[in-house]
Scaffold this motif. Sequence first.
Motif: not given
Length: 229
Positions: A24-27, A29-36
Amino acid sequence: METSTIMLRDLPREERPRERMLKYGAQALSHAELLAILLRTGTHSESAIMIAQRILGQSGGLRGLADYGIEELIEIKGIGPAKALQLKAAMELGRRIVASRLSESVTIRSPKDAAELLTEQLRYLQKEHFVCLFLNTKNVVIAQETLSIGSLNASIVHPREVFRAAIKYSSASIVCAHNHPSGDPTPSPEDLAITKRLVEAGQIVGIDVLDHIVVGDGRFISLKEQGLM
């Protein structure tokens, strides 16, 4: 009684952050998912997403996390030196990407131009930062400098520091900006007072103050546009 912890490997592949980002692309994802994704792994008792959610809760969100230093990150349970360095490196890269626009020829034609240049740098900071853009006779940005870092609620800057820097860069004009950590860009009486002093000082030294931008969380107010200077 043992409690079970859902780890990333236990999730269906389509629900894991990396797979979701690929699809789906980085946009998306939630903040938590990107940090994970940056953390890569969790601990024996917490998944990377659980640690990421706790980091965001403990720091007060991205705004607070952006101000954390290496030592503060290491103090968070589940974050060792390696993970702290990964997070800090990612945040610094983000800041440098925004700041790299100054290596191009950025021309300030409107308050929006100045706000676009500065908003991502300022919006997450927990202290007020007073920043100036220094322009040449064609309104091209030739330098940027942070001249004051204040408390949570106030930033004090003296015209002396502003115009000393402006003269150093041989500026024809300047655009001032600062952030409101509250996220609300509504100018305060102090904002109006320092703007008036800067405009008056600029008239004396022959360097125009074109605008004063107040940056909130995704919003900004131009004192020039509002007729407040």
